[in-house]
Write a protein that holds these residues in place. Structure first.
Motif, mmCIF file in Angstrom:
data_model
loop_
_atom_site.group_PDB
_atom_site.id
_atom_site.type_symbol
_atom_site.label_atom_id
_atom_site.label_comp_id
_atom_site.label_asym_id
_atom_site.label_seq_id
_atom_site.Cartn_x
_atom_site.Cartn_y
_atom_site.Cartn_z
ATOM 1 N N PRO A 140 23.892 56.153 19.354
ATOM 2 C CA PRO A 140 25.204 55.323 19.305
ATOM 3 C C PRO A 140 25.552 55.212 18.086
ATOM 4 N N PRO A 141 26.438 54.469 17.812
ATOM 5 C CA PRO A 141 26.726 54.321 16.309
ATOM 6 C C PRO A 141 25.757 54.268 14.832
ATOM 7 N N LEU A 142 25.013 54.618 14.107
ATOM 8 C CA LEU A 142 23.690 54.647 13.250
ATOM 9 C C LEU A 142 22.795 54.901 13.751
ATOM 10 N N LEU A 216 32.536 53.060 12.488
ATOM 11 C CA LEU A 216 32.519 53.504 11.716
ATOM 12 C C LEU A 216 34.009 54.181 11.555
ATOM 13 N N TRP A 217 35.114 54.149 12.696
ATOM 14 C CA TRP A 217 35.946 54.715 12.209
ATOM 15 C C TRP A 217 37.123 53.584 11.596
ATOM 16 N N THR A 218 36.961 53.076 11.368
ATOM 17 C CA THR A 218 37.689 51.552 10.548
ATOM 18 C C THR A 218 37.173 50.606 9.483
ATOM 19 N N GLU A 219 38.205 50.481 8.964
ATOM 20 C CA GLU A 219 37.381 49.224 7.690
ATOM 21 C C GLU A 219 37.553 47.770 8.388
ATOM 22 N N THR A 220 38.322 47.526 9.338
ATOM 23 C CA THR A 220 38.971 45.685 9.139
ATOM 24 C C THR A 220 38.799 46.492 11.204
ATOM 25 N N PRO A 221 37.453 45.786 11.396
ATOM 26 C CA PRO A 221 37.748 46.348 13.113
ATOM 27 C C PRO A 221 37.085 45.475 14.527
#
Length: 486
Positions: A140-142, A216-221
């Protein structure tokens, strides 16, 4: 108000003995006492009306699981008090435990070192109802699996804090924790200012930031809360948290998978979804991967998740770590991954899967609490000292038929806190569920939901079994060397 209050045997958190308050809380106990039972009861009735108005209710299901009734979670107005120094130790223990659990989950779905080194038998992992083979090989992310955790703590007869259970899938209760504080601030506004009670209002902000961290792939999730629907017992909490975070509350039918992404249907067309705070169990998340008859989830969701194009909190498969049999291995898990001693100890627990423990449990059913390893909410449990001979015999047969499915613990006389029961101030047993958030940063809510057994002499705090809740105040200890420890 406390002149006739008599602590039970065990550890009372307000009083060391009748009319002998614990010195670190003496000023606050005195302030509460001066308000008087009549004034507090009047404010209590007003608070219940306020909770009803905001819809702070839950669904209580019948034993057959078909009928339900909606009611306010019983709320006791006398707060639970914990010193800031005591809380700092608890917080450190919670952070350590969750760090080790995250490493454990990454390992068992990855290299499986803890299994191959013989610390935990493979079949204990793979026979857990929380085990999800579909998660093998996924990171998973992080590297975070348990983004929102609610660990249940108790104080034993000596006043020592211990972990009773780990809730790592969809821990509930935080909305009641936040709403209790809101009504308590109305009831006791002067006490909050004069005693520096730590604030908890920023929980929704921390939760939203934790969820955003997972994209992790966008700054505005785009974040959504996935609910099973309005008939779920915790629907108030689902809608409450979505509203507090300013995100959309959705059901599975509102989402669909296409072009390697998850999309939200809307009147303005489709919108991509980056993070799903799911409040449904793993089994219902994706009918193409888990239960094929699920109408609550999103077909194809796990394929998008494997491709790293959506995050799910908590990650599927975390339930293996709150299996009550795996709980018994947490000290070994902490040592294996962190090379540390546990800062918070477990309750003494017997594994019925071990022949010597099984024999002991069967010989002492009348003295132990026996729990099914996969059930929650007070179900699947035998409280030996309060059980009939017939109930003990039925449990004996169930244990013998499937020893791996049961653990047992001594009957714990949980610490007590003064509560209003049948119009009197009476010592009632309590536990504590702090909420821990883990994204890029980690944050532990100051205090947590104190659940209270409002039925006199009861040890069961679950709302489904007649329990209620209290506000939890983290307060400064202004006594340098307390004559009576807290």
């Amino acid at each position: 108000m406390f002149s006739n209050y008599e602590p039970k045997d065990g550890f009372d958190e307000y009083f060391a003995a009748p009319n002998r308050p614990r010195s670190c809380f003496e000023p606050l106990i005195s302030s509460l006492g001066h308000l008087g039972l009549e004034e507090i009861s009047r404010s209590h009735r007003a608070a219940e009306t306020l909770l009803q108005q905001v819809g702070a209710t839950f669904q209580l299901y019948s034993g057959a699981g078909t009928d339900s009734s909606e009611r306010i979670l019983p709320f006791d107005p006398l707060p639970r008090l914990i010193t800031a120094a005591d809380w700092a130790g608890l917080e450190a223990g919670l952070v350590q435990r969750l760090q080790a659990i995250d490493l454990f989950l990454s390992d068992i779905y990855g290299e499986q070192r803890i299994i191959n080194d013989g610390v935990i038998p493979r079949d204990y992992i793979e026979t857990s109802q929380g085990w999800r083979p579909a998660m093998v090989g996924i990171t998973p992310p992080l590297g975070r699996w348990c983004h929102v955790a609610g660990l249940d703590l108790i104080r034993d007869e000596e006043g020592m804090w211990r972990v009773l259970e780990d809730n790592l899938r969809c821990p509930s209760g935080v909305a009641y924790y936040l709403e209790n504080r809101r009504v308590m601030k109305r009831m006791f506004s002067s006490l909050f200012h004069s005693h520096n009670v730590q604030a908890i209002d920023d929980y929704p902000s921390y939760l939203f930031q934790t969820l955003q961290d997972l994209a992790l792939w966008t700054e505005t999730p785009k974040v959504v809360v996935l609910t099973p629907g309005s008939f779920n017992s915790a629907y108030f909490e689902h809608s409450y948290l979505a509203q507090q975070m300013g995100v959309e509350l959705v059901e599975g039918r509102d989402l669909f998978c296409q072009d390697g992404r998850v999309w939200l249907k809307s009147t303005n067309g489709r919108q991509v979804v980056d993070v799903i705070y799911r409040r449904i169990d793993d089994d219902f998340l994706d009918p193409a991967c888990f239960r094929s008859d699920s109408l609550l989830g999103v077909r194809g969701l796990m394929d998008v998740y494997r491709q790293g194009q959506v995050s799910i909190a908590n990650a599927p498969g975390t339930g293996v770590a709150d299996d009550k049999l795996i709980y018994t291995y947490i000290p070994e898990i902490i040592d294996f991954y962190l090379k540390e001693k546990p800062k918070l100890k477990n309750v003494t627990t017997y594994r019925c899967s071990r022949p010597e423990d099984l024999n002991y449990v069967l010989d002492h059913l009348d003295k132990l609490v026996v729990k099914s390893v996969s059930e929650a909410g007070g179900y699947g449990m035998l409280i030996g000292p309060h059980a009939t001979g017939k109930e003990q015999m039925e449990f004996r047969q169930r244990i013998q038929a499937n020893p791996r499915n049961f653990i047992a613990q001594p009957t714990l006389y949980l610490s007590t806190v003064p509560s209003i029961s049948h119009g009197e101030v009476y010592p009632c047993h309590v536990d504590l569920r702090p909420y821990c958030l883990r994204g890029r940063q980690q944050w532990v809510s100051p205090g947590g939901l104190t659940r209270v057994a409002l039925r006199r002499n009861s040890l069961v705090v679950n709302s489904s079994q007649g329990g209620g809740c209290k506000d939890t105040w983290i307060v400064q200890d202004n006594v340098p060397s307390a004559a009576v420890p807290c």
